[in-house]
Design an enzyme around this catalytic site. Structure first.
Site, PDB file in Angstrom:
ATOM      1  N   LYS A 167       0.101   4.232  -0.259  1.00 24.71           N
ATOM      2  CA  LYS A 167      -0.543   5.410   0.343  1.00 24.71           C
ATOM      3  C   LYS A 167      -0.311   6.638  -0.557  1.00 24.71           C
ATOM      4  O   LYS A 167      -0.303   6.497  -1.777  1.00 24.71           O
ATOM      5  CB  LYS A 167      -0.051   5.599   1.782  1.00 24.71           C
ATOM      6  CG  LYS A 167      -0.233   4.316   2.617  1.00 24.71           C
ATOM      7  CD  LYS A 167       0.023   4.482   4.090  1.00 24.71           C
ATOM      8  CE  LYS A 167      -0.219   3.158   4.815  1.00 24.71           C
ATOM      9  NZ  LYS A 167      -0.022   3.213   6.263  1.00 24.71           N
ATOM     10  N   SER A 195       3.626  -2.246  10.361  1.00 27.33           N
ATOM     11  CA  SER A 195       5.077  -2.336  10.533  1.00 27.33           C
ATOM     12  C   SER A 195       5.641  -3.707  10.155  1.00 27.33           C
ATOM     13  O   SER A 195       6.557  -4.207  10.807  1.00 27.33           O
ATOM     14  CB  SER A 195       5.469  -1.963  11.962  1.00 27.33           C
ATOM     15  OG  SER A 195       5.095  -0.615  12.240  1.00 27.33           O
ATOM     16  N   GLU A 211      -5.257  -4.896  10.656  1.00 24.78           N
ATOM     17  CA  GLU A 211      -4.221  -3.881  10.877  1.00 24.78           C
ATOM     18  C   GLU A 211      -4.489  -3.166  12.201  1.00 24.78           C
ATOM     19  O   GLU A 211      -5.300  -2.232  12.243  1.00 24.78           O
ATOM     20  CB  GLU A 211      -4.233  -2.852   9.741  1.00 24.78           C
ATOM     21  CG  GLU A 211      -3.914  -3.411   8.380  1.00 24.78           C
ATOM     22  CD  GLU A 211      -3.327  -2.357   7.456  1.00 24.78           C
ATOM     23  OE1 GLU A 211      -2.350  -2.660   6.774  1.00 24.78           O
ATOM     24  OE2 GLU A 211      -3.821  -1.202   7.436  1.00 24.78           O
ATOM     25  N   HIS A 246      -9.454   1.238   5.062  1.00 25.71           N
ATOM     26  CA  HIS A 246      -8.174   1.399   5.766  1.00 25.71           C
ATOM     27  C   HIS A 246      -8.383   2.338   6.960  1.00 25.71           C
ATOM     28  O   HIS A 246      -9.167   3.285   6.876  1.00 25.71           O
ATOM     29  CB  HIS A 246      -7.125   1.966   4.807  1.00 25.71           C
ATOM     30  CG  HIS A 246      -5.747   1.900   5.377  1.00 25.71           C
ATOM     31  ND1 HIS A 246      -5.289   2.814   6.290  1.00 25.71           N
ATOM     32  CD2 HIS A 246      -4.748   0.999   5.198  1.00 25.71           C
ATOM     33  CE1 HIS A 246      -4.055   2.482   6.642  1.00 25.71           C
ATOM     34  NE2 HIS A 246      -3.703   1.397   6.002  1.00 25.71           N
ATOM     35  N   GLY A 291       2.784   2.216  10.915  1.00 24.86           N
ATOM     36  CA  GLY A 291       3.756   3.294  10.764  1.00 24.86           C
ATOM     37  C   GLY A 291       4.484   3.657  12.055  1.00 24.86           C
ATOM     38  O   GLY A 291       5.151   4.687  12.129  1.00 24.86           O
ATOM     39  N   ASN A 342       0.873  -1.182   0.000  1.00 22.84           N
ATOM     40  CA  ASN A 342       0.000   0.000   0.000  1.00 22.84           C
ATOM     41  C   ASN A 342       0.906   1.227   0.000  1.00 22.84           C
ATOM     42  O   ASN A 342       1.494   1.574   1.013  1.00 22.84           O
ATOM     43  CB  ASN A 342      -0.889  -0.040   1.254  1.00 22.84           C
ATOM     44  CG  ASN A 342      -1.737   1.214   1.401  1.00 22.84           C
ATOM     45  OD1 ASN A 342      -1.781   2.051   0.499  1.00 22.84           O
ATOM     46  ND2 ASN A 342      -2.414   1.336   2.537  1.00 22.84           N
ATOM     47  N   GLU A 397      -6.730   4.689   8.043  1.00 27.70           N
ATOM     48  CA  GLU A 397      -6.493   6.117   7.767  1.00 27.70           C
ATOM     49  C   GLU A 397      -7.742   6.760   7.159  1.00 27.70           C
ATOM     50  O   GLU A 397      -8.070   7.908   7.461  1.00 27.70           O
ATOM     51  CB  GLU A 397      -5.262   6.265   6.857  1.00 27.70           C
ATOM     52  CG  GLU A 397      -3.977   5.993   7.643  1.00 27.70           C
ATOM     53  CD  GLU A 397      -2.845   5.402   6.827  1.00 27.70           C
ATOM     54  OE1 GLU A 397      -2.882   5.433   5.595  1.00 27.70           O
ATOM     55  OE2 GLU A 397      -1.895   4.881   7.468  1.00 27.70           O
TER      56      GLU A 397
HETATM   57  P1  13P Z   1       3.184   0.353   7.742  1.00 24.98           P
HETATM   58  O1  13P Z   1       3.683  -0.940   7.125  1.00 24.98           O
HETATM   59  O2  13P Z   1       3.907   1.552   7.273  1.00 24.98           O
HETATM   60  O3  13P Z   1       3.085   0.224   9.226  1.00 24.98           O
HETATM   61  O4  13P Z   1       1.672   0.542   7.211  1.00 24.98           O
HETATM   62  C1  13P Z   1       0.780  -0.502   7.303  1.00 24.98           C
HETATM   63  C2  13P Z   1      -0.426  -0.149   6.537  1.00 24.98           C
HETATM   64  O5  13P Z   1      -1.185   0.731   6.923  1.00 24.98           O
HETATM   65  C3  13P Z   1      -0.675  -0.870   5.277  1.00 24.98           C
HETATM   66  O6  13P Z   1      -1.951  -0.611   4.794  1.00 24.98           O
END
Ligand code: 13P
Length: 254
Positions: free
Chosen positions: A14, A216, A170, A98, A176, A12, A100
């Site tokens: 982003k 992560s 997740e 997601h 992150g 992803n 976010e």
């Molecule tokens: P990270 O791998 O940067 O923690 O992000 C995970 C994520 O949100 C994948 O959709």
């Protein structure tokens, strides 16, 4: 790694990568991963890079994902991208719900369910994300939250559609942050998700659904996480932005 379900590892991106940067990354990934057959590999660039990345991965083992779609079809929905437009670029997967988007765009389970239905209607495979916040985990309500998100986000889908859906667990506190759930913590929630799916749609469907872990994931923890019986892949953020780290996650999981 001998698994019951074929692993699916998705990057992803982003809101990262210009067209040129995205092309450079997928061209490198194509070279690095050409021999991989054991894992379904997906990259999910921003909308603006879909067309060029799509052309670059034709005839490769890398599949294309989008990061969102419109719950509605064509028409007067300013700024929205319906499934039909994604299909023009051979998009096969779409990340939905997601954390976010749940947090910053206030997406509800009901909206995610509507988008998941739109994805299936267009023959796109939705990757539906669920996961608890740190406060929810500390309050001991992880299962309650995840069960509610699952029920709400998959509402209205048929058993066949749920079977074709990919889920991603997740934990918000692991995204992150460099704080990965331990493999035992992740496995526990994945097993719980499968239990909820069994209740909703029966054992046959629950056994076939692939559930990714995200938060992560790095080359040095992928093997341990993906070695768990109910973890069928990874949804990777930060580490999917560099060829070395994303390729190594995939290679280390085989
Ligand atoms: P990270 O791998 O940067 O923690 O992000 C995970 C994520 O949100 C994948 O959709």
């Amino acid at each position: 790694m001998d698994k019951e379900r074929k692993l699916i590892i998705a990057g992803n991106w982003k809101s990262n990568k210009t067209v040129a940067e995205g092309l450079s990354l997928v061209n490198d990934l194509k070279r690095e991963l050409a021999a991989v057959k054991e894992v379904d590999i997906v990259v999910a660039p921003p909308f603006t890079a879909l067309e060029s990345v799509s052309k670059a991965i034709i005839d490769s083992n890398i599949r294309l994902g989008a990061q969102n779609l419109s719950a509605d079809g064509y028409g007067a929905f300013t700024g929205e991208i319906p499934a039909g437009m994604l299909k023009e670029f051979s998009v096969g997967y779409v990340i939905l719900g997601h954390s976010e988007r749940r947090q910053f765009q206030k997406e509800s389970d009901a909206l995610v369910a509507k988008k998941a239905a739109a994805a299936h209607a267009a023959n796109l495979v939705p990757i539906v994300c669920v996961g608890e916040t740190l406060a929810e985990r500390e309050a001991g309500i992880t299962e309650q939250i995840v069960e509610g998100q699952l029920g709400g986000s998959l509402a209205g889908l048929s058993a066949e559609q749920v079977e074709r859906t990919v889920l991603a667990y997740e934990p918000v506190w692991a995204i992150g942050t460099g704080k990965t759930a331990t493999s035992a913590q992740a496995q526990e929630v994945h097993a719980f998700i499968r239990k909820v799916l069994t209740t909703l749609h029966g054992e046959v469907v629950a056994k076939r659904v692939r559930i990714q872990y995200g938060g992560s994931v790095k080359a040095n923890n992928a093997r341990e996480l993906l070695g768990q019986p109910d973890i069928d892949g990874a949804l990777v953020g930060g580490a999917s932005l560099e060829v070395r780290s994303f390729a190594d996650i995939i290679k280390n999981s085989i």
